[in-house]
Scaffold this motif. Structure first.
Motif, short mmCIF file in Angstrom:
data_model
loop_
_atom_site.label_atom_id
_atom_site.label_comp_id
_atom_site.label_asym_id
_atom_site.label_seq_id
_atom_site.Cartn_x
_atom_site.Cartn_y
_atom_site.Cartn_z
N GLY A 152 0.82 -1.21 0.00
CA GLY A 152 0.00 0.00 0.00
C GLY A 152 0.85 1.25 0.00
N GLY A 153 1.93 1.24 0.80
CA GLY A 153 2.84 2.38 0.81
C GLY A 153 3.55 2.56 -0.52
N TYR A 154 4.01 1.46 -1.09
CA TYR A 154 4.65 1.51 -2.41
C TYR A 154 3.69 2.07 -3.46
CZ TYR A 154 6.11 -0.35 -6.94
OH TYR A 154 6.42 -0.49 -8.27
N SER A 155 2.44 1.59 -3.42
CA SER A 155 1.45 2.04 -4.41
C SER A 155 1.16 3.53 -4.26
CB SER A 155 0.16 1.24 -4.26
OG SER A 155 0.39 -0.14 -4.48
N TRP A 159 1.75 6.30 -7.03
CA TRP A 159 0.57 7.09 -7.41
C TRP A 159 0.92 8.58 -7.43
CZ3 TRP A 159 -2.66 10.47 -4.56
CH2 TRP A 159 -3.89 10.75 -5.15
N VAL A 160 1.65 9.02 -6.40
CA VAL A 160 2.07 10.42 -6.34
C VAL A 160 3.05 10.75 -7.46
CG1 VAL A 160 3.31 12.13 -4.96
CG2 VAL A 160 1.63 10.63 -3.86
N ARG A 161 4.03 9.87 -7.68
CA ARG A 161 5.03 10.11 -8.72
C ARG A 161 4.41 10.16 -10.11
NH1 ARG A 161 10.09 6.18 -6.85
NH2 ARG A 161 10.77 7.46 -5.07
N GLY A 166 2.28 13.51 -14.80
CA GLY A 166 1.14 13.52 -15.71
C GLY A 166 0.82 12.19 -16.34
N GLU A 167 1.34 11.11 -15.76
CA GLU A 167 1.07 9.78 -16.30
C GLU A 167 -0.18 9.18 -15.66
OE1 GLU A 167 4.62 7.25 -16.91
OE2 GLU A 167 5.70 8.86 -15.87
N GLN A 168 -0.63 8.06 -16.23
CA GLN A 168 -1.84 7.40 -15.74
C GLN A 168 -1.59 6.83 -14.35
OE1 GLN A 168 -4.98 6.57 -14.81
NE2 GLN A 168 -5.32 6.78 -17.02
N GLN A 169 -2.30 7.34 -13.36
CA GLN A 169 -2.04 6.95 -11.98
C GLN A 169 -2.57 5.57 -11.63
OE1 GLN A 169 -3.51 10.89 -10.32
NE2 GLN A 169 -1.79 10.55 -8.93
N LEU A 170 -3.47 5.03 -12.44
CA LEU A 170 -3.96 3.68 -12.18
C LEU A 170 -2.85 2.65 -12.27
CD1 LEU A 170 -7.43 3.61 -13.98
CD2 LEU A 170 -6.97 3.67 -11.52
N ARG A 171 -1.77 3.00 -12.95
CA ARG A 171 -0.63 2.08 -13.04
C ARG A 171 -0.02 1.80 -11.68
NH1 ARG A 171 3.36 4.97 -16.86
NH2 ARG A 171 4.73 3.35 -15.99
N ALA A 172 -0.26 2.68 -10.72
CA ALA A 172 0.28 2.49 -9.38
C ALA A 172 -0.32 1.26 -8.70
CB ALA A 172 0.02 3.73 -8.52
N PHE A 173 -1.46 0.81 -9.19
CA PHE A 173 -2.14 -0.33 -8.56
C PHE A 173 -1.91 -1.63 -9.32
CE2 PHE A 173 -4.57 3.55 -7.65
CZ PHE A 173 -4.53 3.54 -6.26
N SER A 174 -0.94 -1.64 -10.23
CA SER A 174 -0.69 -2.85 -11.02
C SER A 174 -0.18 -3.99 -10.16
CB SER A 174 0.30 -2.54 -12.15
OG SER A 174 1.52 -2.03 -11.62
N LEU A 175 0.65 -3.68 -9.15
CA LEU A 175 1.20 -4.74 -8.30
C LEU A 175 0.12 -5.39 -7.46
CD1 LEU A 175 3.54 -6.34 -7.16
CD2 LEU A 175 3.99 -4.46 -5.56
N ILE A 176 -0.74 -4.61 -6.82
CA ILE A 176 -1.80 -5.19 -6.00
C ILE A 176 -2.79 -5.95 -6.87
CG2 ILE A 176 -3.13 -3.02 -6.04
CD1 ILE A 176 -3.10 -5.64 -3.21
N ALA A 177 -3.06 -5.45 -8.08
CA ALA A 177 -3.97 -6.16 -8.99
C ALA A 177 -3.39 -7.50 -9.40
CB ALA A 177 -4.24 -5.30 -10.23
N MET A 178 -2.09 -7.54 -9.68
CA MET A 178 -1.44 -8.79 -10.07
C MET A 178 -1.47 -9.80 -8.92
SD MET A 178 2.51 -9.47 -11.20
CE MET A 178 3.07 -9.17 -9.51
N LEU A 179 -1.16 -9.35 -7.71
CA LEU A 179 -1.13 -10.26 -6.57
C LEU A 179 -2.53 -10.79 -6.22
CD1 LEU A 179 1.44 -8.40 -4.29
CD2 LEU A 179 1.80 -10.50 -5.60
N MET A 180 -3.53 -9.93 -6.29
CA MET A 180 -4.89 -10.38 -6.04
C MET A 180 -5.34 -11.37 -7.11
SD MET A 180 -6.49 -9.09 -3.29
CE MET A 180 -5.02 -9.52 -2.36
N PHE A 205 -4.90 -0.19 4.51
CA PHE A 205 -4.26 0.55 5.59
C PHE A 205 -2.97 1.21 5.10
CE2 PHE A 205 -0.96 0.90 8.76
CZ PHE A 205 -1.58 1.63 9.76
N GLY A 206 -2.15 0.45 4.38
CA GLY A 206 -0.88 0.98 3.92
C GLY A 206 -1.04 2.18 3.01
N PHE A 207 -1.99 2.11 2.11
CA PHE A 207 -2.22 3.21 1.18
C PHE A 207 -2.73 4.44 1.93
CE2 PHE A 207 -4.36 5.70 -2.06
CZ PHE A 207 -3.51 5.60 -3.15
#
Length: 228
Positions: A152-155, A159-161, A166-180, A205-207
């Protein structure tokens, strides 16, 4: 003359990450050596089971304490201790490696205190949601809810970076999506479990906690939600 000292080939790990890694690996080493009869004598064969019963998290036990209004300190520590007792070597290895990788990144970005907050907070919040939402008699073991707190912290950092560039922020959730997704696949082949509830709660919680740990993070999150 200038001092031209060679830089180390690898960036050193934050000490708190090393400590968490050791806390995950050392019990597993003891269980493995004891199970093979190399240490501890005959009773060492049952060390893993005994540790699971003593330090694992039980939703039924939590329900009993909540029903009777008795919050026993010696049992409340299970919200944290279950993260350091795993069902086997493979689970321990994955949790330890993810802790090293994610803890290093989060530690270098947010600081060592943040690593500890996200890891322990993910463990506690994951177990709490597991107990409140489910009525599962199976004991909760392993460090994955805590690791998902780091995810969650990594994501959040990603997400902020991505938003700053100006990039697509949904990419920040690629890791959690893959693991789920992997957990869903494993559930199809090896039978479904309810562990994912605690894992996902750890991630949430982490996010959310990272929004408080990063200066201006909560403001960015509120602005993004308003844009949605």
């Amino acid at each position: 003359m200038e001092d031209h000292r060679e830089a180390p080939p690898f960036n050193p790990l934050p000490p708190v990450v090393t400590l968490l890694f050791a806390a995950l690996i050392l019990p597993e080493l003891a269980f493995m050596l004891g199970g093979q009869g190399l240490i501890g004598g005959p009773e060492a064969i049952g060390w893993r089971l005994a540790a699971a019963e003593r330090y694992g998290f039980s939703g039924d036990l939590f329900d009993w304490m909540m029903l009777n209004g008795r919050w026993i300190p010696g049992e409340m520590v299970r919200f944290v201790t279950y993260s350091f007792v795993h069902s086997g070597f493979t689970a321990t290895l994955f949790a330890a490696v993810l802790t090293l990788a994610l803890g290093k990144m989060v530690g270098e970005t947010l600081g060592q205190i943040a690593v500890l907050v996200l890891f322990l907070g993910g463990s506690i919040f994951g177990a709490l949601v597991y107990a409140l939402l489910l009525n599962d008699p199976e004991w909760l073991l392993g460090g994955f809810p805590a690791v998902y707190g780091l995810i969650g912290g990594y994501s959040f950092v990603m997400w902020v970076r991505l938003g700053a560039t100006g990039e697509q922020q949904l990419r920040a959730f690629s890791l959690i999506a893959m693991l789920m997704g992997l957990q869903l696949i494993f559930g199809v082949f090896f039978g479904p479990t309810t562990q994912w509830v605690a894992d996902l709660a750890g991630f949430v919680f982490g996010f959310a906690a990272s929004a408080l740990l990063v200066p201006g993070g909560m403001t960015r999150l509120i602005r993004a939600l308003r844009r949605e």
